[in-house]
Design a protein around this motif. Structure first.
Motif, PDB file in Angstrom:
ATOM      1  N   ALA A  57       0.855  -1.190   0.000  1.00 22.61           N
ATOM      2  CA  ALA A  57       0.000   0.000   0.000  1.00 22.61           C
ATOM      3  C   ALA A  57       0.888   1.237   0.000  1.00 22.61           C
ATOM      4  O   ALA A  57       1.774   1.377   0.848  1.00 22.61           O
ATOM      5  CB  ALA A  57      -0.903  -0.007   1.224  1.00 22.61           C
ATOM      6  N   VAL A  58       0.652   2.120  -0.942  1.00 20.98           N
ATOM      7  CA  VAL A  58       1.491   3.311  -1.049  1.00 20.98           C
ATOM      8  C   VAL A  58       1.101   4.313   0.043  1.00 20.98           C
ATOM      9  O   VAL A  58      -0.082   4.448   0.362  1.00 20.98           O
ATOM     10  CB  VAL A  58       1.350   3.909  -2.477  1.00 20.98           C
ATOM     11  CG1 VAL A  58      -0.044   4.435  -2.739  1.00 20.98           C
ATOM     12  CG2 VAL A  58       2.379   4.993  -2.726  1.00 20.98           C
ATOM     13  N   PRO A  59       2.067   4.983   0.677  1.00 16.64           N
ATOM     14  CA  PRO A  59       1.715   6.046   1.617  1.00 16.64           C
ATOM     15  C   PRO A  59       0.886   7.133   0.911  1.00 16.64           C
ATOM     16  O   PRO A  59       1.011   7.323  -0.296  1.00 16.64           O
ATOM     17  CB  PRO A  59       3.086   6.602   2.040  1.00 16.64           C
ATOM     18  CG  PRO A  59       4.042   5.480   1.829  1.00 16.64           C
ATOM     19  CD  PRO A  59       3.523   4.757   0.613  1.00 16.64           C
TER      20      PRO A  59
ATOM     21  N   MET B 263      -3.909  13.267  -6.547  1.00 13.87           N
ATOM     22  CA  MET B 263      -4.840  13.248  -5.416  1.00 13.87           C
ATOM     23  C   MET B 263      -6.113  12.504  -5.798  1.00 13.87           C
ATOM     24  O   MET B 263      -6.661  11.747  -4.992  1.00 13.87           O
ATOM     25  CB  MET B 263      -5.148  14.686  -4.979  1.00 13.87           C
ATOM     26  CG  MET B 263      -5.969  14.788  -3.721  1.00 13.87           C
ATOM     27  SD  MET B 263      -5.138  14.116  -2.248  1.00 13.87           S
ATOM     28  CE  MET B 263      -4.106  15.509  -1.765  1.00 13.87           C
ATOM     29  N   GLN B 264      -6.594  12.716  -7.012  1.00 12.19           N
ATOM     30  CA  GLN B 264      -7.785  11.985  -7.462  1.00 12.19           C
ATOM     31  C   GLN B 264      -7.511  10.489  -7.414  1.00 12.19           C
ATOM     32  O   GLN B 264      -8.348   9.696  -6.974  1.00 12.19           O
ATOM     33  CB  GLN B 264      -8.166  12.403  -8.886  1.00 12.19           C
ATOM     34  CG  GLN B 264      -8.789  13.798  -8.942  1.00 12.19           C
ATOM     35  CD  GLN B 264      -9.048  14.274 -10.363  1.00 12.19           C
ATOM     36  OE1 GLN B 264      -8.345  13.897 -11.284  1.00 12.19           O
ATOM     37  NE2 GLN B 264     -10.037  15.131 -10.534  1.00 12.19           N
TER      38      GLN B 264
ATOM     39  N   LYS C  38      -8.418   5.326  -4.683  1.00 16.17           N
ATOM     40  CA  LYS C  38      -7.869   4.067  -4.218  1.00 16.17           C
ATOM     41  C   LYS C  38      -8.283   3.774  -2.785  1.00 16.17           C
ATOM     42  O   LYS C  38      -8.694   2.682  -2.458  1.00 16.17           O
ATOM     43  CB  LYS C  38      -6.339   4.144  -4.311  1.00 16.17           C
ATOM     44  CG  LYS C  38      -5.656   2.837  -4.201  1.00 16.17           C
ATOM     45  CD  LYS C  38      -4.158   3.009  -4.431  1.00 16.17           C
ATOM     46  CE  LYS C  38      -3.870   3.564  -5.833  1.00 16.17           C
ATOM     47  NZ  LYS C  38      -2.453   3.882  -6.009  1.00 16.17           N
ATOM     48  N   ILE C  39      -8.168   4.807  -1.931  1.00 12.15           N
ATOM     49  CA  ILE C  39      -8.409   4.534  -0.526  1.00 12.15           C
ATOM     50  C   ILE C  39      -9.881   4.574  -0.198  1.00 12.15           C
ATOM     51  O   ILE C  39     -10.322   3.946   0.746  1.00 12.15           O
ATOM     52  CB  ILE C  39      -7.639   5.506   0.395  1.00 12.15           C
ATOM     53  CG1 ILE C  39      -8.097   6.944   0.172  1.00 12.15           C
ATOM     54  CG2 ILE C  39      -6.150   5.377   0.158  1.00 12.15           C
ATOM     55  CD1 ILE C  39      -7.440   7.927   1.107  1.00 12.15           C
ATOM     56  N   CYS C  40     -10.652   5.308  -0.987  1.00 10.83           N
ATOM     57  CA  CYS C  40     -12.036   5.482  -0.575  1.00 10.83           C
ATOM     58  C   CYS C  40     -12.816   6.217  -1.653  1.00 10.83           C
ATOM     59  O   CYS C  40     -12.963   7.436  -1.574  1.00 10.83           O
ATOM     60  CB  CYS C  40     -12.045   6.264   0.736  1.00 10.83           C
ATOM     61  SG  CYS C  40     -13.679   6.619   1.355  1.00 10.83           S
ATOM     62  N   PRO C  41     -13.322   5.502  -2.658  1.00  9.52           N
ATOM     63  CA  PRO C  41     -14.051   6.207  -3.716  1.00  9.52           C
ATOM     64  C   PRO C  41     -15.292   6.910  -3.191  1.00  9.52           C
ATOM     65  O   PRO C  41     -15.807   7.818  -3.826  1.00  9.52           O
ATOM     66  CB  PRO C  41     -14.411   5.091  -4.698  1.00  9.52           C
ATOM     67  CG  PRO C  41     -14.229   3.818  -3.962  1.00  9.52           C
ATOM     68  CD  PRO C  41     -13.270   4.065  -2.857  1.00  9.52           C
TER      69      PRO C  41
END
Lengths: 425, 425
Positions: free
Chosen positions: A39-41, A82-83, A88-91
Motif C-alpha cells: 500500500a502506497v503512503p 490526489m484523485q 484508491k483509498i475510498c471512492p
C-alpha cells in the motif's frame, strides 16, 4: 526558471543515470508490481543528496509541508495524483478532515496547508480543517499573506467518529507529524486516518525507515546490477544516549568510527578524494533539529555543553535518547554559489513536483534544513516524471528522472516501514 | 497563450457553470462511483460546442489523433494518466504495439503518433509501431518535420499473438479507427487490444453513442437538478439512405423537421433568438466528412448533385447509408474573430489537455472539422482539471472545468456504448 546545476559529474553518477534511463521500462514495471503488493503512503517528500558519485535519500517525510514551495505549474499533477489517491483509498470519500500542525503564526506552514486544501478541493473533495490546539474553541479565520484565508475549527468527537460542528468527514488526513504523541481524540476512530497514527514521529524511527530502504535498495540494485551503495547511505543506531550526562558516548563514537571506516573503503574503490563524514541525528523527529556533521569519532567525546544541549532535544522539547548515525552524502549541487539539495514530493505513487532547498550559509557536508534556508522550485519542464530517453543523461529532465526513481524507492521503503509498524512481530 | 474568448455569456450557461462549480464534490464523487462500475475507454477526445445557453458534446473520438496539438506543458499530465491506464489494464505490461492509421504522408498525423509514442515511453513502456499497410514489408524510417523519426514495421502474427520481428508485446494500442473494417490479422488475439476492435467505425454508430449519452446526461442532470437539454443535443437517425438515388430523403426531411420543431420549443423556453439548425452527418465515420448544416427540411429534398455526392461517401470511400440528424449547437466562441470549438483530450478518466479547433472561413452554425482549420492549444493554467471554487464562473479556469465535466460525460457514454457493443442483447 531552471536552476543552474554545477553537479560534479564524475564517472559513477553518469553511469548510474545512464543505467536508470536504459532500464526505464524495467524500472517502471518493477514499481508497478511493487505497488500491487504494498500500500502506497498517502503522500511524502524525500530529501535527496547528490554527490556526483552517489545519489541517495537522507530523509523521508510522511507528513510533508512545503506544498506551497512547489512550482504552481505542478498543481494539475497534484490534482491528478490526489484523485488517484482518493479513488484508491475510498471512492466514497467526499468529506475530508485535514488536521495540520499546531502552528498558527507560521505563515509559511499555513500556506502549505492552504495549498493542500486547494489540491483536495480541486480533486472534488469537501475539505475543512480541524485543529488540535486547545485554544481553538470556535471557528477561527486566519488571513494569509498574499490573500486567502484559512478557517481552523475545533475537533468534535462523537463516539468513534471525529468531525467538526456540522461536518462528518469520511476520511481524516494528517499533516501533523505527531511528534508529541498520538492524541487521544484521534485514537480508535471509525474513519480511515491517512497516514496512520503509527506513522507519527512519537513512534516512528528513521532507523526503521532506512532498514526498510536497505531491503528496497538491495532489491532494486540487483534488478539493475549496480552496487547498492551508490543509492544507499550506510547507517547505524545507538540507543539510551543521554547527551546531558554523556551516557552512551562510547557507543556513538564507535558507530561513527565504524561507518567512517566502511566509507573510506568505498571512497577508495570509487576514487573519491573527499573526506568521509557522518551525520548524527535524532532517530525520531524532524524539522532539522538535533543534527550534527562529524568527520572523526573524537568529535563525539569532545562535545562541549552547548553542542550537547543542541543535540539533546528536538521538536516540542522531546529528549533525544535514540540516535541515528548516517553516512554523510556530499551535496555537490549548487545554485548561484549556495549549496542545494533536491526535495521531491509525491502524492500516491506519483512524483508531483519538487524544489531545491538552498542554504547560502552552509557547506557541502552540512544539513541544509536550518534557519536561513530558502527554496527554488523545480521548473515544470524538469519534472521528475519526464525523462527523455533520446537525450544525454546529464540533460536536466534526465537528471530529474533519477531523482524521481530514488525518491520512489524511499517511498516504497516507507510503505514497508508502515506495514511493519501495523503488524509488529 | 490564453485565447481571448468572446463567449456569449447570457443567463443559462453562467447558471450551468455556477451549478457545476457548486456541485463539484458531488460531481467528482459521482464520476468516481461511475468508474467503479464501468470500464473507462483507454483514451478519447471530445468535440464540444458552447453556445452560451448550452454546452454539449457533438462528437467523441475513441482513436484520438491530435495529441501533437496539445500544449507541451500537458505532457506530464498525459504521462501520469498513461501510467494509471497501464496499471489498471495490465500492470505486467512492458511492451506496447501501437497500430496507427495508414497515413504515411500526413505529417500532422505522424506527429500525433510520435507524441503517443513519447507518452508511452515516458510512462516506462517499450513501444514499437506496427503498420497495417501492405507496402510496409520491412522496418521503414520516416523523418518528421522538426526533428525525430518514426519507424513503421510490418506486423507479424504467430498463432494468436501479434507482434513485430523480435518484439512480442503484451498490449496492442490502436490509433486506427478501423473505418475499413476489423483487419483479419487483429482478430481473436491472445493479447489485449485497446480500444477493442468493436470500437472501430466499421461497426460503431454515432447514434449508439448518443443513445448512451442520453442516459448519462439524464442521470447527471437529475443529480444536479438541471434540464438535460442544456448539455444534450437532440438527435434522430435514418437508415437505408442512398444520396445518389435519393432513397430515404423523406425520412431524413421528416426527422430534420421534427428536431427543428423540438428545438424551437426549447429556444422559446430559454429566450434564444437564433434560428435553430441541425447537422446531418454519417452515422459511422469521422474526419469531418459527410456533414451538412440544415435550417429547413426543404433543403434536404432540394440537394443538388454535388451536395449529394459530398454526403454520399466518407473516409476510405465508404458509402453512407445510415445518417444521424443532430441538433446543431451554435458555437459563440471565437478566437481573433474566427469561430472556435474546444476539443478535450482524456487518457484513462483523466482530462489531460485540449485545444480550440478554429476555422476562419466557417460560420457559428457550421462544422469546423474541415480543411483550413487550425488549432490553438489551451494554455496550461486553463487546464480543465483545475477549477477554482473561489473565482467567478466566467473565469477561464472555471469555464474549462465545465468543459472537462461535459467531456467526461461523453467519455462515460462511450464506456456504456462499448459495454453494449461487447454484450449485444
Amino acid at each position: 526558471m531552471v536552476p543552474h546545476l554545477t553537479t560534479a559529474l564524475t564517472g559513477p553518477l553518469l553511469d548510474l543515470e545512464r543505467r536508470f534511463l536504459d532500464a526505464m521500462p524495467t524500472i517502471e514495471h518493477w514499481f508497478r508490481t511493487q505497488w500491487l503488493e504494498h500500500a502506497v503512503p498517502f503522500y511524502a517528500s524525500v530529501d535527496l543528496r547528490n554527490s556526483g558519485f552517489k545519489l541517495a535519500p537522507v530523509d523521508t517525510n510522511l507528513f510533508p509541508g512545503g506544498f506551497n514551495n512547489l512550482n504552481p505549474d505542478f498543481l494539475p499533477l497534484c490534482v491528478h495524483a490526489m484523485q488517484s489517491a482518493v479513488e484508491k483509498i475510498c471512492p466514497e470519500a467526499r468529506g475530508v478532515l485535514l488536521i495540520p500542525e499546531n502552528h498558527t503564526r507560521n505563515m509559511f506552514y499555513l500556506q502549505n496547508v492552504a495549498q493542500i486544501v486547494r489540491i483536495l478541493k480541486q480533486s472534488g473533495m469537501r475539505v475543512r480543517i480541524g485543529s488540535l490546539l486547545p485554544e481553538i474553541k470556535q471557528a477561527t479565520t486566519i488571513e494569509l499573506p498574499g490573500g486567502g484565508t484559512l478557517v481552523l475549527e475545533p475537533l468534535v468527537r462523537q463516539g468513534n467518529r471525529i468531525g467538526l460542528e456540522g461536518f462528518d468527514p469520511c476520511v481524516v488526513l494528517l499533516n501533523n507529524d505527531l511528534s508529541g504523541g498520538a492524541p487521544e481524540i484521534l485514537k480508535n476512530l471509525e474513519q480511515e486516518v491517512y497516514p496512520p497514527l503509527s506513522a507519527g514521529w512519537y513512534t516512528r524511527r528513521k532507523s526503521q525507515h532506512f532498514t526498510a530502504y536497505d531491503r528496497v535498495a538491495g532489491e532494486f540494485a540487483a534488478l539493475l546490477d549496480i552496487d547498492p551503495w551508490l543509492i544507499n547511505p550506510y547507517f547505524a543506531t545507538c540507543n539510551q544516549i543521554d547527551f546531558h550526562t554523556r551516557a552512551g558516548e562510547e557507543c556513538l563514537a564507535a558507530q561513527v568510527d565504524a561507518i567512517l571506516q566502511k566509507m573510506r573503503i568505498k571512497y577508495i574503490e570509487y576514487g573519491v578524494k573527499n573526506d568521509p563524514f557522518v551525520i548524527v541525528k535524532a532517530d525520531a523527529g524532524t524539522y532539522g533539529m538535533g543534527i550534527m556533521t562529524v568527520k572523526d569519532a573524537s568529535e563525539i567525546t569532545g562535545l562541549n555543553r552547548k553542542q550537547r544541549n543542541k543535540m539533546a532535544v528536538v521538536k516540542e522539547g522531546l529528549a533525544v535518547s535514540d540516535v541515528l548515525v548516517q553516512e554523510g552524502v556530499y551535496s555537490f549541487e549548487d545554485i548561484n554559489g549556495a549549496v542545494a539539495e533536491p526535495v521531491v514530493y509525491m502524492i500516491d505513487h506519483y512524483v508531483v513536483g519538487g524544489f531545491y532547498r538552498v542554504h547560502t550559509g552552509r557547506g557541502v557536508d552540512q544539513n541544509l534544513n536550518a534557519p536561513g534556508m530558502h527554496f527554488e522550485p523545480l521548473a515544470f519542464k524538469d519534472c521528475c516524471t519526464m525523462p527523455n530517453p533520446d537525450c544525454e543523461p546529464d540533460d536536466a529532465p534526465n537528471r530529474f528522472y533519477a531523482y524521481g526513481v530514488v525518491s520512489r524507492l524511499a517511498l516504497l521503503a516507507a510503505s514497508l516501514e508502515l506495514e511493519a509498524a501495523a503488524n509488529p512481530q
